[in-house]
Write a protein that holds these residues in place. Structure first.
Motif, short mmCIF file in Angstrom:
data_model
loop_
_atom_site.label_atom_id
_atom_site.label_comp_id
_atom_site.label_asym_id
_atom_site.label_seq_id
_atom_site.Cartn_x
_atom_site.Cartn_y
_atom_site.Cartn_z
N THR A 1 4.97 -1.58 13.43
CA THR A 1 4.25 -1.10 13.32
C THR A 1 4.26 0.24 12.51
O THR A 1 5.80 0.49 11.52
CB THR A 1 4.62 0.20 14.42
N PHE A 2 3.41 1.29 12.36
CA PHE A 2 3.70 2.37 11.22
C PHE A 2 1.99 3.17 11.43
O PHE A 2 1.23 3.03 12.34
CB PHE A 2 3.14 1.32 9.83
N ASP A 3 2.65 4.37 10.78
CA ASP A 3 1.87 5.58 10.77
C ASP A 3 0.97 5.50 9.44
O ASP A 3 1.81 5.80 8.33
CB ASP A 3 2.07 6.69 10.85
N ALA A 4 -0.47 5.57 9.64
CA ALA A 4 -0.55 5.29 7.80
C ALA A 4 -1.32 7.37 8.11
O ALA A 4 -1.88 7.86 9.01
CB ALA A 4 -2.55 4.85 8.01
N GLY B 1 -7.34 3.96 3.90
CA GLY B 1 -7.44 3.21 2.70
C GLY B 1 -7.10 1.81 3.61
O GLY B 1 -7.51 1.16 4.12
N GLU B 2 -6.69 1.43 2.06
CA GLU B 2 -6.38 -0.13 2.07
C GLU B 2 -4.94 -0.20 2.23
O GLU B 2 -4.35 -0.26 1.76
CB GLU B 2 -6.75 -0.90 0.90
N LEU B 3 -4.25 -1.34 3.26
CA LEU B 3 -2.53 -2.01 3.65
C LEU B 3 -2.27 -3.33 2.62
O LEU B 3 -3.36 -4.11 3.01
CB LEU B 3 -2.88 -2.18 4.95
N LEU B 4 -1.30 -3.33 2.05
CA LEU B 4 -1.01 -4.20 1.81
C LEU B 4 0.17 -4.85 3.09
O LEU B 4 0.94 -3.50 3.30
CB LEU B 4 -0.09 -3.72 0.38
N LEU B 5 0.78 -6.32 2.41
CA LEU B 5 2.13 -6.15 3.22
C LEU B 5 2.97 -7.11 3.11
O LEU B 5 2.96 -8.05 2.21
CB LEU B 5 1.49 -7.26 4.95
N GLN C 1 -6.71 6.18 9.41
CA GLN C 1 -5.51 7.53 10.18
C GLN C 1 -5.06 6.85 11.15
O GLN C 1 -6.25 7.31 11.94
CB GLN C 1 -6.08 8.57 9.40
N GLY C 2 -3.93 6.86 11.61
CA GLY C 2 -2.99 7.18 12.73
C GLY C 2 -2.26 5.73 12.90
O GLY C 2 -1.72 5.43 11.89
N SER C 3 -1.79 5.33 14.23
CA SER C 3 -1.12 4.45 14.08
C SER C 3 -1.55 2.97 14.15
O SER C 3 -2.13 3.33 14.83
CB SER C 3 -0.53 5.00 15.72
N HIS C 4 -0.50 2.18 14.07
CA HIS C 4 -1.23 0.92 13.76
C HIS C 4 -0.43 -0.88 14.18
O HIS C 4 1.12 0.01 14.00
CB HIS C 4 -2.00 0.61 12.36
#
Length: 476
Positions: A54-57, A61-65, A118-121
């Motif tokens: 889990t993470f907070d943005a 934006g664009e997400l990289l893993l 924006q927010g938790s994911h």
């Protein structure tokens, strides 16, 4: 005497013929459906994820893993146990698959996951044996981290328009998820070209090989590798970042305008040929059922040969070599072959910079350049093109090539290097080739990884119809 008039087909025979045609068409449609009407998985309920992250943005934006993982009892060179596959879900929605081509070796797989608000994911990684070459290996996740790329990032558009590539599923290749063991997408990079009024972003992929197109020994001679490197999507933006045009490299290397489906701003494409050309996806429920969404961060500036991207990521050489060995494309004997290469460790890998005048614009009449090496105590000159005229280097951009040498050759055995011109067809006899640089030269180690480059050369040598070869370097 006139020949007898053939009897007209009876209604019964016509019905039988029509039925046979109908059956054949149905069979074709069934095969097509098997290839392109495979829905993406949406329900992983009841399954236990390998990990949940889990993470907070802080903003949209664009997400990289970055996924550090390995798969016990798998190895890219082992038939039937080449890899294990992980499926990635973001907030419960399927995003992509990761083929663990590095097998038992822990490796950081760098992927993208598209736009997040924006927010938790929540990111979940699931084992996917149906899409794996090895049906029993259980992937192990060692670490999962994320990075957000926001609109203020100088390369935000690179991430914003990065393509999603569906895996290949050809009729003549075993398995519906064939990229889990052959021609897998390994690495994506981009090249950005700016003018006063526009910016072009071109995305290229390095596949582990190409099962069709250029033969393996010709790949080594003409391109200095057995991977396949192709640009596959290109976007043009105006000075304010607005989209002007989109294109992709279709079958037969034809540039086509993109008008297909997108996921947000990300175009959907599918590898559709044995030499890794692509098609646009027009219906999301008619795909091959698995896809790759690689991190587009790596940048190519065009100064070096494209193979420089492999030099910067040397593990690519090893994966490619293991695939050649497993697929029987390596012939340990020194005899020349039209389809097989020698052990990849028996080649000298180099990058040449040269220019041809007049430029090679006609594929039926041009002047190639080849490189040859002489070893100490050996009168033989070993040529990069294996004495095949059309396997010489035609292009004038920085070009990689290889030279097949006797097994066990070391760098200390090199005595001299020469370049030579090879007319193909009937080019202008007034041609000039100016050889300017050798950017790097290396051998592979026992693990099929590049050893440090041991030679660079800069100068100016001119080849012509009257002066077709010249030594560029000799040992002191």
């Amino acid at each position: 005497m006139q020949p007898p008039t053939p009897k007209p087909a009876s209604p019964k025979n016509k019905w039988i013929a029509a039925a046979l045609v109908g059956i054949m068409l149905c069979a074709i449609l069934v095969v097509y459906a098997a290839r392109y009407q495979r829905s993406l998985p949406t329900d992983f309920s009841g399954q236990t994820p390998l990990t949940t992250y889990t993470f907070d943005a802080p903003s949209t934006g664009e997400l990289l893993l970055n996924v550090k993982a390995h798969a016990p009892a798998t190895q890219w060179g082992m038939k039937g146990s080449e890899s294990s596959t992980i499926s990635v879900l973001l907030d419960g929605v399927y995003k992509e698959d990761i083929v663990l081509f590095m097998g038992e070796q822990a490796f950081v797989y760098k992927v993208a996951a598209g736009e997040v608000e924006q927010g938790s994911h929540k990111v979940q990684l699931y084992p996917n044996p149906d899409k794996s070459a090895s049906k029993t290996a259980i992937p192990q996740i060692e670490q999962l981290t994320s990075t957000m790329i926001g609109p203020g990032h100088p390369d935000y558009d690179v991430y914003r328009y990065a393509p999603i590539l569906y895996g290949r599923n050809l009729l003549n290749v075993d398995g519906p998820f064939e990229n889990n063991y052959t021609d897998t997408p390994l690495f994506m990079y981009h090249q950005k070209t700016k003018t006063d009024s526009s910016t072009i972003i071109e995305y290229s992929m390095i596949w582990s090989n190409e099962d069709g197109g250029t033969s393996t020994p010709a790949l080594m001679a003409r391109w200095g590798r057995t991977t396949d490197i192709e640009w596959f999507y290109r976007v043009t933006l105006d000075a304010k970042g607005n989209l002007l045009s989109e294109a992709y490299q279709g079958e037969d290397h034809q540039t086509s305008t993109f008008s297909g489906v997108k996921e947000g701003s990300h175009p959907l494409l599918v590898t559709s040929t044995a030499n890794n050309n692509v098609q646009q996806v027009t219906k999301v429920n008619e795909t091959t059922g698995y896809r790759f969404f690689l991190d587009p961060s790596p940048t190519y500036d065009g100064v070096r040969a494209r193979e420089f991207m492999m030099d910067e990521n040397p593990w690519i050489y090893r994966i490619s070599a293991l695939e050649m060995l497993r697929e029987g494309k390596v012939n340990a004997r020194q005899a020349k072959s039209a389809s097989k290469i020698d052990d990849p460790r028996n080649y000298l890998y180099l990058e040449l910079v040269k220019g041809t005048s007049p430029a090679n614009m006609n594929d039926k009449a041009w002047v190639g350049t080849a490189v040859a090496v002489k070893l100490k105590g050996d009168p033989t000159w070993y040529p990069s093109n294996l004495n095949e005229d059309t396997w010489s280097i035609q292009r004038d951009a920085p070009a990689a090539t290889t030279i097949r040498l006797p097994a066990g050759t070391s760098k200390e055995q090199l005595e001299a290097i020469k370049v030579f011109a090879i007319p193909v067809g009937k080019p202008s006899p007034a041609y000039k080739i100016t050889v300017k640089r050798i950017n790097r030269m290396f051998l592979l180690d026992t693990q099929y990884l590049p050893q440090p480059s041991f030679l660079q050369w800069t100068g100016s040598i001119t080849l012509s119809n009257e002066h077709r070869e010249e030594i560029v370097w000799s040992a002191k």
